[in-house]
Design a protein around this motif. Structure first.
Motif, PDB file in Angstrom:
ATOM      1  N   GLY A  62       9.297 -57.894  -1.160  1.00 35.25           N
ATOM      2  CA  GLY A  62       7.920 -57.865  -0.655  1.00 35.25           C
ATOM      3  C   GLY A  62       7.025 -56.987  -1.510  1.00 35.25           C
TER       4      GLY A  62
ATOM      5  N   ASN B 102       8.217 -57.714   6.850  1.00 31.08           N
ATOM      6  CA  ASN B 102       9.002 -57.491   8.052  1.00 31.08           C
ATOM      7  C   ASN B 102       8.202 -57.718   9.310  1.00 31.08           C
ATOM      8  N   VAL B 103       8.872 -58.315  10.260  1.00 37.58           N
ATOM      9  CA  VAL B 103       8.225 -58.628  11.518  1.00 37.58           C
ATOM     10  C   VAL B 103       9.011 -57.948  12.609  1.00 37.58           C
TER      11      VAL B 103
ATOM     12  N   GLY C 119      22.758 -53.949   8.906  1.00 38.08           N
ATOM     13  CA  GLY C 119      21.566 -54.435   9.626  1.00 38.08           C
ATOM     14  C   GLY C 119      21.652 -55.891  10.049  1.00 38.08           C
TER      15      GLY C 119
ATOM     16  N   SER D 130      16.328 -52.761  15.328  1.00 41.11           N
ATOM     17  CA  SER D 130      16.010 -51.792  14.294  1.00 41.11           C
ATOM     18  C   SER D 130      16.900 -50.556  14.386  1.00 41.11           C
TER      19      SER D 130
ATOM     20  N   ALA E 177      20.163 -51.436  12.976  1.00 40.10           N
ATOM     21  CA  ALA E 177      19.981 -51.546  11.519  1.00 40.10           C
ATOM     22  C   ALA E 177      19.971 -50.149  10.897  1.00 40.10           C
TER      23      ALA E 177
HETATM   24  C1  LIG Z   1       9.661 -60.645  16.915  1.00 41.41           C
HETATM   25  C2  LIG Z   1      10.713 -59.577  16.791  1.00 41.41           C
HETATM   26  C3  LIG Z   1      10.703 -58.508  17.644  1.00 41.41           C
HETATM   27  C4  LIG Z   1      11.648 -57.485  17.513  1.00 41.41           C
HETATM   28  N1  LIG Z   1      11.533 -56.433  18.319  1.00 41.41           N
HETATM   29  C5  LIG Z   1      12.377 -55.379  18.144  1.00 41.41           C
HETATM   30  C6  LIG Z   1      12.185 -54.206  18.868  1.00 41.41           C
HETATM   31  O1  LIG Z   1      11.257 -54.106  19.665  1.00 41.41           O
HETATM   32  N2  LIG Z   1      13.014 -53.176  18.673  1.00 41.41           N
HETATM   33  C7  LIG Z   1      14.028 -53.259  17.764  1.00 41.41           C
HETATM   34  O2  LIG Z   1      14.757 -52.291  17.606  1.00 41.41           O
HETATM   35  N3  LIG Z   1      14.241 -54.368  17.042  1.00 41.41           N
HETATM   36  C8  LIG Z   1      13.431 -55.429  17.192  1.00 41.41           C
HETATM   37  N4  LIG Z   1      13.594 -56.548  16.421  1.00 41.41           N
HETATM   38  C9  LIG Z   1      14.693 -56.605  15.458  1.00 41.41           C
HETATM   39  C10 LIG Z   1      14.432 -55.798  14.208  1.00 41.41           C
HETATM   40  O3  LIG Z   1      13.202 -56.161  13.648  1.00 41.41           O
HETATM   41  C11 LIG Z   1      15.516 -56.037  13.156  1.00 41.41           C
HETATM   42  O4  LIG Z   1      16.762 -55.911  13.745  1.00 41.41           O
HETATM   43  C12 LIG Z   1      15.428 -55.060  11.991  1.00 41.41           C
HETATM   44  O5  LIG Z   1      14.191 -55.187  11.367  1.00 41.41           O
HETATM   45  C13 LIG Z   1      16.546 -55.335  10.986  1.00 41.41           C
HETATM   46  O6  LIG Z   1      16.395 -54.548   9.845  1.00 41.41           O
HETATM   47  P1  LIG Z   1      17.032 -54.969   8.480  1.00 41.41           P
HETATM   48  O7  LIG Z   1      16.737 -53.868   7.555  1.00 41.41           O
HETATM   49  O8  LIG Z   1      18.448 -55.344   8.660  1.00 41.41           O
HETATM   50  O9  LIG Z   1      16.315 -56.296   8.052  1.00 41.41           O
HETATM   51  P2  LIG Z   1      14.780 -56.552   7.634  1.00 41.41           P
HETATM   52  O10 LIG Z   1      13.886 -55.636   8.359  1.00 41.41           O
HETATM   53  O11 LIG Z   1      14.604 -58.027   7.819  1.00 41.41           O
HETATM   54  O12 LIG Z   1      14.725 -56.175   6.116  1.00 41.41           O
HETATM   55  C14 LIG Z   1      15.288 -56.937   5.084  1.00 41.41           C
HETATM   56  C15 LIG Z   1      14.518 -56.650   3.824  1.00 41.41           C
HETATM   57  O13 LIG Z   1      15.201 -57.181   2.684  1.00 41.41           O
HETATM   58  C16 LIG Z   1      14.279 -57.801   1.834  1.00 41.41           C
HETATM   59  N5  LIG Z   1      15.036 -58.790   1.059  1.00 41.41           N
HETATM   60  C17 LIG Z   1      15.664 -59.901   1.505  1.00 41.41           C
HETATM   61  N6  LIG Z   1      16.250 -60.543   0.494  1.00 41.41           N
HETATM   62  C18 LIG Z   1      15.992 -59.840  -0.621  1.00 41.41           C
HETATM   63  C19 LIG Z   1      16.348 -59.997  -1.991  1.00 41.41           C
HETATM   64  N7  LIG Z   1      17.098 -61.023  -2.407  1.00 41.41           N
HETATM   65  N8  LIG Z   1      15.904 -59.108  -2.892  1.00 41.41           N
HETATM   66  C20 LIG Z   1      15.160 -58.049  -2.493  1.00 41.41           C
HETATM   67  N9  LIG Z   1      14.796 -57.842  -1.214  1.00 41.41           N
HETATM   68  C21 LIG Z   1      15.222 -58.723  -0.274  1.00 41.41           C
HETATM   69  C22 LIG Z   1      13.247 -58.385   2.763  1.00 41.41           C
HETATM   70  O14 LIG Z   1      12.030 -58.603   2.125  1.00 41.41           O
HETATM   71  C23 LIG Z   1      13.152 -57.304   3.833  1.00 41.41           C
HETATM   72  O15 LIG Z   1      12.194 -56.335   3.522  1.00 41.41           O
HETATM   73  C24 LIG Z   1      12.664 -57.576  16.537  1.00 41.41           C
HETATM   74  C25 LIG Z   1      12.678 -58.659  15.679  1.00 41.41           C
HETATM   75  C26 LIG Z   1      11.720 -59.660  15.795  1.00 41.41           C
HETATM   76  C27 LIG Z   1      11.731 -60.807  14.839  1.00 41.41           C
END
Ligand SMILES: Cc1cc2nc3c(=O)[nH]c(=O)nc-3n(C[C@H](O)[C@H](O)[C@H](O)COP(=O)(O)OP(=O)(O)OC[C@H]3O[C@@H](n4cnc5c(N)ncnc54)[C@H](O)[C@@H]3O)c2cc1C
Ligand SMILES: Cc1cc2nc3c(=O)[nH]c(=O)nc-3n(C[C@H](O)[C@H](O)[C@H](O)COP(=O)(O)OP(=O)(O)OC[C@H]3O[C@@H](n4cnc5c(N)ncnc54)[C@H](O)[C@@H]3O)c2cc1C
Ligand SMILES: Nc1ncnc2c1ncn2[C@@H]1O[C@H](COP(=O)(O)O)[C@@H](O)[C@H]1O
Lengths: 281, 368, 435
Positions: free
Chosen positions: C37, C44-45, C304, C318, C321
């Motif tokens: 990004g 991220n959402v 995560g 999160s 994660a």
């Molecule tokens: C609508 C919604 C509501 C949610 N509400 C909550 C909540 O209220 N509380 C809570 O705790 N959790 C909530 N979650 C869950 C939470 O958002 C996720 O569990 C958390 O963000 C996971 O973190 P992560 O770091 O594993 O993944 P992500 O946050 O998805 O991060 C992955 C990152 O890797 C990057 N990436 C991917 N592939 C590559 C690549 N090949 N090269 C370089 N970069 C790359 C992406 O761009 C991204 O920035 C919610 C999720 C959603 C969708």
């Protein structure tokens, strides 16, 4: 060849919201970006450096967080970045901005070698004046080349430059001497993707940070709000039109016919006007 | 070079949010409009500015002057005479060989000399590529304030120029003053002000200023001027009828529908910014804040949402007609006539219906 | 090739990646973090609710400068039918404590801040850089990555895969499977902006107090899913999520659902007059314990969402994660300080440590929940909410019908919709899955 590129960090204006009651900008969550017009200036500067050798220095005047913008500019492959930041600069209009930037460019020349070309973008998307470039040129006594669409030739030895410039109704081909200031037209090139090495270097680069004093500015009365002859007296939201659009409900007629009927109902004189236009008078 | 008088340190620290006009600025009088003239052709924005300038001059009870620069015999005097028909009381002209083609250096020098010699209180220029290039250099040399791209000009109760312009991408407007410096400068984009009526009348006074700069003093040389091809020129800004399409049309092919309707109406066609960004139409077709401002009698927008940046470019139209599938689209907030429907399907029908209607009324007229 | 070699490369700058990179960088390791990004958080959402505890373990004084929106003092659960909702509201002054436990955040801003901390700790963070390939040596050990920038292979002792649920690196390298539609929810979310004061009066909040509404019922049209409304300072996040397999089965669209949710008479007044600025869609891994893939191998670990570590029942992601990222970082650091190789065998330490944490324990507890809600989705998300809402209406409406009759009618309606046996079975299953 030493090239300075002035860039500005701007709020992404597509995301700006206005408080419906107080009419102030609600900045929360509004991301900042490099002024999109400045990317064309950066790319052109890098191309010149790649062709002729030398160095590219990126300069911005802004709050400390503008550092992000500079670091990003470095990932494209610029050699150095200077952040001009001081509370004295707050509230600058274009005249005060050009005063500070001109001082910084002088200082950049003294510190890192004489400057041959200064680049700016065509305009910013927040201030949107297109006046900072010309202002810097005047302050530094540089030849001013605005709306440049192509740099045709640069002779480092003879210190001459030939450019094409967008003028009203056509393109001017101009020849002049360096040092000069160029404001680059949009769409003239495409910003590069820096290599992995550029990106790594950028992430570790030391950003040069100068206060007003560091940039050799003694007269701070010429900076910021105090140095700005213009005064913003009032900020307000565009007034909504009192009446909303008359919505056409086709009924018996076809939608096209109903629409035309409504158009001529609201503006009866249009019909004869359209007839003359359509017949090519 | 003629240096502007040194500015006194403003009282009370700040550059003065209060009006405290220094003594040496008090004899700056009258409103000036820069008449943008190249190769004998005057840019219409200059006439629009004379219209706005006339109002300001009347309110202030001062004269309205036209300023024309150019080559000897290059249409300068004709432009000055014409300026009178659009409301100028007098004209300052500079004729010199170094002013043949527009170049910043001699133009900025000539303009600065005029200001320092004849002292106007207000100086207006068109926000064209030429006007913006010149205004920035002149304002910096004179160390005065400049309000770029104004959309409204007025005189405040204390006689100051109140210039209103969009800010933050058009989401807001702000009114800007240059209280304590002179002249108060502003640029205005083409088509933002309406064109004043032309009234035949002789020019009151013509003041010819002698300019001593010679070609050897000018560093920049014009090697050539390549005029735009006729086909590249769109007279969008000055068209009486404009038909435009937005992203809602879905594909570049569908712009054929826009062009067809435009040709039946004898109209120009345009588009919103994303259409240009996608490469569907060239940049000179863009309407809006960063494109053209239009002021047609009739504007038809198909598949355009009506974002503020688009709105500021079309608000001057007499009649705005919007076609959009979304009844909540913001364009319906400022359009006069709206139709909620699929534009891709409507446009061919509309073209056909207009064709019929216009030919019918033509024959009716001929019959009567 | 880039000459420089890193101790660890972290792919992704979400919650998990930032936690891992921070943990290792804080301990003096030479860390490179790559994010596709424009900045950390730009892609991220999240709802989003932040759980303070897990962040405190990484950055104890985060409250000093983290961009937090509101601390939560009220939680509402709504069971909805088409015209009404039955709600359970819990609000407590206790939540106005010195160090609140839960906050709403805006991920784009929060992640940016988090990323600054990672950089301050000494990690090299490169955004707008997509990892396109995990590079292995001839023995199958991951030795580095290749990105979409010119310059070739970048080497590291270990690669931490924190690429989120949609990341394809791990699957492409054959390290894990593509998440299955029945294990993945698709959530869509909008940000509705309005002035602070409006939010505070509509949701009964003062100062930085916040609330959340979690809603289930007919709004998901019989599919396994939920809606949510979170209050931020100047906007509310409103969203809907359902299993991808359900969307496939029913042909419903996420946007259609969200639209209907927004038009629901209980919801519409809450967002009236607001300005929508952001629409986003994202996947949530919901397979729970049974969907967790292999978590480590020669030269790599996965953390995560990419490792399906998400507790759908409690809407927690999160924090899992962050915790898995931190634990991976700690495990790697331990190995490194013992001068051990980053082999599969040694990296099993990460799994061991994770098993002992709440992450795996919680997921284990609810291991049967996803399957249950999925197979019984008609009952849980359509039938019961309607019945409950009807019962409630009959309870509060005063219309001269004798109370006894009302009760009978209510009970009958439940039994008619589902046999006594079915009702008991559902209750029993729910209780067991919850336990
Ligand atoms: C609508 C919604 C509501 C949610 N509400 C909550 C909540 O209220 N509380 C809570 O705790 N959790 C909530 N979650 C869950 C939470 O958002 C996720 O569990 C958390 O963000 C996971 O973190 P992560 O770091 O594993 O993944 P992500 O946050 O998805 O991060 C992955 C990152 O890797 C990057 N990436 C991917 N592939 C590559 C690549 N090949 N090269 C370089 N970069 C790359 C992406 O761009 C991204 O920035 C919610 C999720 C959603 C969708
Ligand atoms: C600094 C800045 C400057 C800008 N300058 C300009 C500018 O000068 N000019 C400009 O136009 N924009 C400008 N913009 C962009 C502006 O903010 C909007 O993004 C843009 O105007 C939207 O274009 P659109 O209406 O074509 O597209 P969208 O906003 O995507 O709208 C498409 C519309 O079409 C409708 N639609 C879809 N399908 C159909 C169909 N079949 N029939 C009918 N209707 C349909 C949709 O309901 C929607 O309302 C600028 C933005 C920024 C940030
Ligand atoms: N604060 C600033 N720092 C550096 N460069 C600037 C700044 N403001 C404006 N510029 C430059 O001047 C150009 C024109 O800006 P503007 O006059 O605001 O439209 C921009 O494209 C930038 O290149």
């Amino acid at each position: 060849m030493h090239i300075v590129v002035c860039i500005k960090q701007v709020p992404d204006s597509a995301q700006i919201r206005v408080h419906p009651v107080t009419n102030t900008i609600m900045r929360q969550g509004v991301p900042t970006i490099i002024n999109p017009y400045d990317l064309f200036a950066i790319e052109e500067a890098l191309r010149l450096r790649d062709k002729l050798g030398g160095q590219v220095t990126i300069l911005t005047m802004g709050p400390p967080m503008a550092e992000d913008t500079l670091r990003k500019a470095l990932t494209f492959g610029a050699d150095r970045a200077v952040l001009l930041t001081d509370r004295f600069f707050a509230g600058s209009d274009t005249l005060a901005t050009t005063f500070a930037l001109a001082a910084a460019i002088r200082k950049i020349g003294d510190t890192f070698g004489p400057v041959d070309i200064v680049f700016t973008g065509k305009q910013t998307i927040d201030g949107d004046t297109a006046q900072v470039g010309p202002g810097i040129a005047k302050r530094l006594g540089l030849t001013q080349l605005t709306y440049v669409s192509r740099i045709a030739d640069v002779d480092g030895e003879a210190r001459t430059i030939k450019v094409e410039r967008r003028a009203e109704g056509g393109v001017q081909e101009l020849a002049t001497k360096m040092p000069c200031l160029i404001t680059m037209l949009e769409g003239t090139n495409e910003i590069r993707r820096g290599s992995m090495n550029d990106a790594l270097r950028a992430s570790r680069a030391e950003i040069v940070k100068w206060s007003a004093a560091d940039a050799g500015i003694e007269d701070t009365a010429k900076c910021g709000l105090r140095g700005s002859p213009t005064i913003v007296k009032k900020v307000f939201a565009p007034s909504p039109r009192a009446t909303k659009a008359t919505m056409v409900e086709p009924g018996d007629a076809t939608p096209a016919e109903a629409l035309i009927a409504e158009i001529f109902k609201q503006q009866p004189e249009l019909e004869s006007k359209l007839m003359t236009l359509a017949r090519g008078y | 070079m003629a240096e502007a008088p040194k500015k006194p340190a403003a009282a009370g620290g700040r550059a003065g949010t209060k009006k405290e006009l220094p003594e040496h600025f008090k004899d700056y009088k009258h409103v000036w409009v820069f008449i943008e003239q190249e190769r004998g052709v005057v840019h219409p924005v200059s006439w629009e500015l004379l219209g706005a300038g006339r109002d300001l001059a009347n309110k202030l009870g001062v004269d309205l002057a036209a300023v024309v620069l150019g080559a000897p015999g290059g249409g300068v005097k004709e432009a000055a005479a014409e300026a009178s028909c659009y409301g100028a009381d007098l004209a300052y002209i500079v004729e010199s060989d170094v002013l043949t083609d527009y170049r910043n250096e001699p133009y900025a020098r000539a303009m600065t000399e005029l200001v320092n010699t004849y002292k106007p209180e207000i100086l207006l220029l068109g926000a064209t590529t030429l006007g913006r290039d010149l205004a920035g250099a002149v304002a910096t040399t004179l160390l005065t304030g400049l309000t770029a791209d104004s959309t409204a000009l007025d005189v405040d109760t204390d006689g100051s120029l109140a210039a209103t312009r969009p800010t933050f991408g058009g989401s807001l407007l702000c009114t800007i003053y240059t209280l304590n410096y002179r002249p108060q400068m502003a640029t205005v984009r083409p088509r933002v002000m309406s064109m004043p009526d032309r009234v035949e009348r002789p020019l009151g006074r013509l003041i010819e200023h002698t300019f001593t700069m010679v070609e050897d003093d000018v560093v920049t040389k014009v090697l050539s001027f390549i005029a735009d091809r006729e086909s590249d020129k769109s007279s969008l800004a000055y068209a009486d009828v404009v038909v435009a399409g937005g992203l809602g049309l879905g594909s570049p092919e569908n712009f054929q529908l826009v062009r067809q309707l435009a040709s039946v109406l004898g109209a120009e066609y345009g588009c919103s910014r994303p259409v240009v960004q996608k490469g569907w139409l060239p940049a000179e077709r863009q309407i809006g804040q960063t494109g053209k401002t239009i002021r047609p009698r009739l504007y038809i927008a198909a598949g355009i949402s009506g974002a503020i940046q688009h709105r500021v470019g079309v608000e001057g139209a007499d009649l705005i007609v919007a076609i959009n599938t979304d009844k909540n689209a913001p364009i319906f907030d400022f359009a006069h006539v709206g139709l909620v429907t699929d534009a891709v399907r409507l446009l061919p029908a509309l073209t056909e219906a207009f064709r019929k209607r216009l030919s019918a009324s033509t024959s009716e007229r001929i019959a009567s | 090739m880039i000459e420089e070699k890193f101790d660890a490369i972290v792919v992704g700058a979400g919650m998990a990646g930032n936690a891992a990179a921070l943990t290792m960088a804080q301990r003096g390791m030479k860390v490179l973090q790559l994010e596709r990004g424009e900045y950390s958080g730009s892609k991220n959402v999240q709802g989003a609710i932040l759980y303070a505890d897990m962040l405190e373990k990484l950055i104890p004084d985060f409250r000093d400068d983290a961009p937090l929106e509101r601390h939560l003092v009220e939680q509402r659960f709504w069971m909805m039918d088409d015209r009404s909702h039955v709600g359970l509201h819990y609000r407590s002054e206790d939540f106005n404590e010195q160090s609140p436990n839960r906050y709403t955040i805006i991920r784009a801003q929060f992640d940016k801040w988090f990323s600054k901390k990672v950089q301050e700790a000494g990690a090299v963070v490169l955004c707008e850089t997509t990892v396109v390939e995990l590079v292995k040596d001839s023995f199958g050990k991951v030795i580095g990555v290749r990105t979409d920038r010119s310059g070739g292979l970048i080497r590291a002792d270990v690669v931490v895969i924190a690429e989120g649920v949609t990341g394809l690196l791990g699957t492409r390298a054959g390290l894990r499977e593509i998440p299955k539609p029945e294990n993945t929810a698709l959530a869509v979310k909008e940000m509705h902006f309005m002035p602070r004061e409006t939010i505070e009066s509509r949701f009964n909040l003062k100062g930085d107090e916040g609330m959340v509404i979690e809603a289930a019922g007919t709004i998901s049209r019989g599919m396994t899913g939920m809606g949510f409304i979170y209050s931020n300072k100047e906007c509310v996040s409103i969203g809907m999520g359902c299993l991808v397999s359900d969307f496939q089965r029913t042909g419903e669209t996420p946007y259609g659902l969200l639209d209907a949710f927004k038009r629901h008479p209980s919801v519409a007044p809450l967002i009236e007059g607001s300005e929508v600025k952001e629409y986003s869609a994202h996947l949530i891994p919901e397979g729970g314990f049974k969907a967790i893939p292999q978590l480590y191998g020669d030269g790599w670990v996965v953390v995560g969402d990419a490792a399906q570590l998400n507790n759908a029942i409690h809407r927690e992601g999160s924090n899992l994660a962050m915790t898995s990222g931190r634990i991976a970082g700690e495990a790697i650091f331990q190995l490194r300080s013992r001068r051990e190789e980053m082999t599969e065998q040694n990296l099993a330490l990460y799994k061991e440590m994770l098993d002992k944490s709440f992450v795996i324990k919680d997921l284990k507890k609810y291991k049967d929940m996803p399957a249950l809600l999925h197979t019984q989705s008609q009952n849980f998300f359509l039938t019961y909410p309607q019945l409950v809402n009807k019962a409630m209406q009959s309870f509060v409406r005063v219309d001269g019908t004798p109370k006894v009759e009302k009760e009978k009618k209510t009970i009958r309606s439940f039994v008619n919709a589902r046999s006594w046996f079915g009702l008991f079975a559902d209750g029993f299953r729910l209780a067991r899955a919850w336990r």
